[in-house]
Design a protein around this motif. Structure first.
Motif, PDB file in Angstrom:
ATOM      1  N   MET A  67       0.847  -1.204   0.000  1.00 60.81           N
ATOM      2  CA  MET A  67       0.000   0.000   0.000  1.00 60.81           C
ATOM      3  C   MET A  67       0.880   1.252   0.000  1.00 60.81           C
ATOM      4  O   MET A  67       1.816   1.355   0.773  1.00 60.81           O
ATOM      5  CB  MET A  67      -0.891  -0.005   1.248  1.00 60.81           C
ATOM      6  N   THR A  68       0.566   2.151  -0.873  1.00 63.17           N
ATOM      7  CA  THR A  68       1.304   3.422  -0.902  1.00 63.17           C
ATOM      8  C   THR A  68       0.738   4.352   0.166  1.00 63.17           C
ATOM      9  O   THR A  68      -0.466   4.605   0.218  1.00 63.17           O
ATOM     10  CB  THR A  68       1.149   4.083  -2.291  1.00 63.17           C
ATOM     11  N   ASP A  69       1.631   4.831   1.012  1.00 64.12           N
ATOM     12  CA  ASP A  69       1.209   5.806   2.023  1.00 64.12           C
ATOM     13  C   ASP A  69       0.982   7.152   1.329  1.00 64.12           C
ATOM     14  O   ASP A  69       1.863   7.655   0.627  1.00 64.12           O
ATOM     15  CB  ASP A  69       2.300   5.935   3.092  1.00 64.12           C
ATOM     16  N   LEU A  70      -0.178   7.700   1.544  1.00 64.17           N
ATOM     17  CA  LEU A  70      -0.527   8.956   0.861  1.00 64.17           C
ATOM     18  C   LEU A  70       0.432  10.094   1.229  1.00 64.17           C
ATOM     19  O   LEU A  70       0.580  11.060   0.481  1.00 64.17           O
ATOM     20  CB  LEU A  70      -1.967   9.360   1.208  1.00 64.17           C
ATOM     21  N   PHE A  71       1.075   9.966   2.379  1.00 58.24           N
ATOM     22  CA  PHE A  71       1.991  11.031   2.805  1.00 58.24           C
ATOM     23  C   PHE A  71       3.378  10.892   2.182  1.00 58.24           C
ATOM     24  O   PHE A  71       4.212  11.790   2.346  1.00 58.24           O
ATOM     25  CB  PHE A  71       2.101  11.067   4.336  1.00 58.24           C
ATOM     26  N   ASP A  72       3.626   9.793   1.459  1.00 52.50           N
ATOM     27  CA  ASP A  72       4.950   9.615   0.848  1.00 52.50           C
ATOM     28  C   ASP A  72       5.312  10.778  -0.062  1.00 52.50           C
ATOM     29  O   ASP A  72       6.471  11.192  -0.137  1.00 52.50           O
ATOM     30  CB  ASP A  72       4.983   8.312   0.030  1.00 52.50           C
ATOM     31  N   LYS A  73       4.308  11.289  -0.752  1.00 55.36           N
ATOM     32  CA  LYS A  73       4.601  12.362  -1.724  1.00 55.36           C
ATOM     33  C   LYS A  73       5.066  13.656  -1.047  1.00 55.36           C
ATOM     34  O   LYS A  73       5.588  14.554  -1.701  1.00 55.36           O
ATOM     35  CB  LYS A  73       3.380  12.643  -2.595  1.00 55.36           C
TER      36      LYS A  73
END
Lengths: 400, 82
Positions: free
Chosen positions: A1-7
């Motif tokens: 799952m990609t953490d939305l805060f990664d960006k």
């Protein structure tokens, strides 16, 4: 799952770097506000020189009394939008008086200044239209343009000939709206309005001026850049805010177009936001009356701005622009030295804004001061003196 | 050299001042992420492209334009309209 805060990792890392260099320059807390120009910050009484409180009106007894009376009479909030819950008589009263002040037929108020640009731009322009915006426009203009769905063409900052070129090669089929600002918020420079009006006469478009930083400040009547330039008839729409010269919160758009009030039914940021609270409306209205009745505030602001501008010049600082306005920005060499200077100034007892790329024109690192009519000459001289001390400590070398 | 290669080459030249890390530019290079260029710098770069080719590239187009190859297509599409 990609953490939305990664960006947001790069933003987070940059913020951590800033914290490691000292105080939180973009997350400061004023422990207590004492006056338009004083606060307690980190236990110290601090001169505020980064508030945009141009008229120094936030503690005006008449404005405070008007707000208190509105709280008593109308309650704390409106609990909904004007199209759903209806307007309060005070909303209408403020719009009417502000339209008269602006010498415009129509005025519409918004809940914040940011929403004023969103609401005006998204209400005026649609997907078949083209908006030409100055490259150094405030983020609220960029966001309003995006929300409109219009084709967006960016022209070089304050360059009417660049706008002329872009209009000449355009294949626009719908309406054309050009957006400039009265005073640009970062560097304090004005739009060369007469040059843009010449281009308007050549190509034909509707012109909107965002007077957020110039409303109350410029012109013989305090109506902004168009008032100062004597070109109000050539400006189709003006936008402004209540959070600077008015010392409250909210915003407005105004114009003479016979269909202007259709924006109330076509502008989503107006339609789907709770309307301004009674106390905010009351303090804003009282402040507008003050602007009208007390032009000496504007004159004092001009004198103070010139004093700070000249003081910084005498220190040999590189400033954001050559013209005097209440925004006096010091151009610093790099991010690290800017943060160091900001920290040193705060510790010495003066608060200014820090502004870093990409939020600044031309990747400049700025210590941005905003002057108030409420500053005393001693305040201005102290600000200059403290900048001088920081320069002497070796934090600054002139930015090229 | 094909028209697309020619456009790619021109874009690379225009991109050089923004390529501070001096990485090798390829068609698939992501203009923002790979070159670590912020959104304002991307818009400034696109202004240079507009002036060089005498075309307008609306900001709306940029959200779909990630790589240099994407931008080559945009430029050639706009040139075809002139």
């Amino acid at each position: 799952m990609t953490d939305l805060f990664d960006k947001h990792r790069t933003i987070s890392e940059r913020h951590e770097r800033m914290l490691s260099l000292g105080a939180n320059a973009v997350g400061l807390t004023n422990d207590r506000i004492l006056s338009p120009t004083r606060a307690i910050i980190e236990g110290r009484e601090t001169v505020l020189a980064g508030t945009n409180n141009y008229m120094g009106i936030t503690f005006d007894p008449d404005c405070i009394a008007a707000g208190q009376e509105a709280l008593d009479l109308y309650g704390t909030g409106t609990t909904g939008s004007r199209i759903a819950n209806g307007s309060y008589a005070q909303h209408r009263e403020l719009e009417l008086e502000l339209a008269q002040f602006l010498n415009r037929k129509h005025c519409i108020m918004f809940t914040t200044g940011y929403q004023a640009n969103l609401g005006m731009l998204a209400g005026l322009a649609g997907p078949k239209d083209t908006i030409y915006l100055d490259a150094d426009s405030h983020s609220s203009i960029y966001d309003g343009c995006t929300l409109s769905g219009a084709k967006l063409v960016r022209f070089r900052h304050n360059d009417a000939s660049d706008l002329d070129k872009r209009l000449a090669r355009s294949e626009d089929e719908g309406g054309r709206l050009v957006v400039v600002e009265g005073i640009y918020s970062m560097l304090g420079d004005r739009a060369p309005l007469a040059d843009f009006v010449e281009v308007k006469k050549k190509h034909g478009f509707q012109l909107l001026v965002d007077e957020a930083h110039s409303f109350g400040v410029l012109g013989p009547n305090g109506r902004g850049l168009a008032d100062e330039a004597g070109l109000e008839d050539d400006v189709d729409f003006v936008v402004g805010t209540f959070s600077k010269s008015i010392g409250a919160i909210g915003g407005f758009g105004a114009g003479n177009h016979p269909q202007f009030n259709m924006l109330r039914y076509a502008s989503r940021p107006y339609m789907f936001t709770a309307s301004p609270s009674p106390a905010t409306v009351a303090t804003s209205l009282a402040a507008i009356r003050k602007l009208k009745a007390e032009p000496q505030r504007r004159n004092r602001l001009r004198v103070n701005s010139t004093r700070l501008f000249d003081g910084f010049k005498s220190l040999g600082l590189a400033l954001g622009c050559d013209s005097v306005s209440p925004i006096v920005a010091v151009n610093c060499p790099d991010e690290v030295s800017t943060i160091a200077m900001w920290n040193a100034l705060l510790k010495a007892g003066v608060y200014v804004n820090i502004a870093l790329p990409p939020g600044t024109p031309g990747k400049q690192c700025l210590l941005r001061c905003s002057v108030s009519a409420a500053h005393t000459f001693e305040d201005i001289d102290r600000i200059v003196s403290l900048f001088g001390e920081v320069v002497a400590q070796g934090h600054y070398r002139k930015a090229v | 050299m094909s028209a697309s290669e020619d456009t790619f080459s021109t874009l690379c030249q225009l991109l050089e001042p923004f390529n501070t890390a001096k990485i090798g530019l390829k068609p698939e290079t992501d203009i923002s992420a790979d070159l670590n260029i912020d959104s304002v710098s991307v818009m400034d770069f696109v202004m240079e492209v507009e002036d060089h080719f005498n075309i307008d590239i609306p900001l709306n187009v940029l959200s779909e334009t990630r790589s240099i190859a994407d931008l080559v297509k945009v430029v050639e599409g706009r040139l075809a309209k002139v």
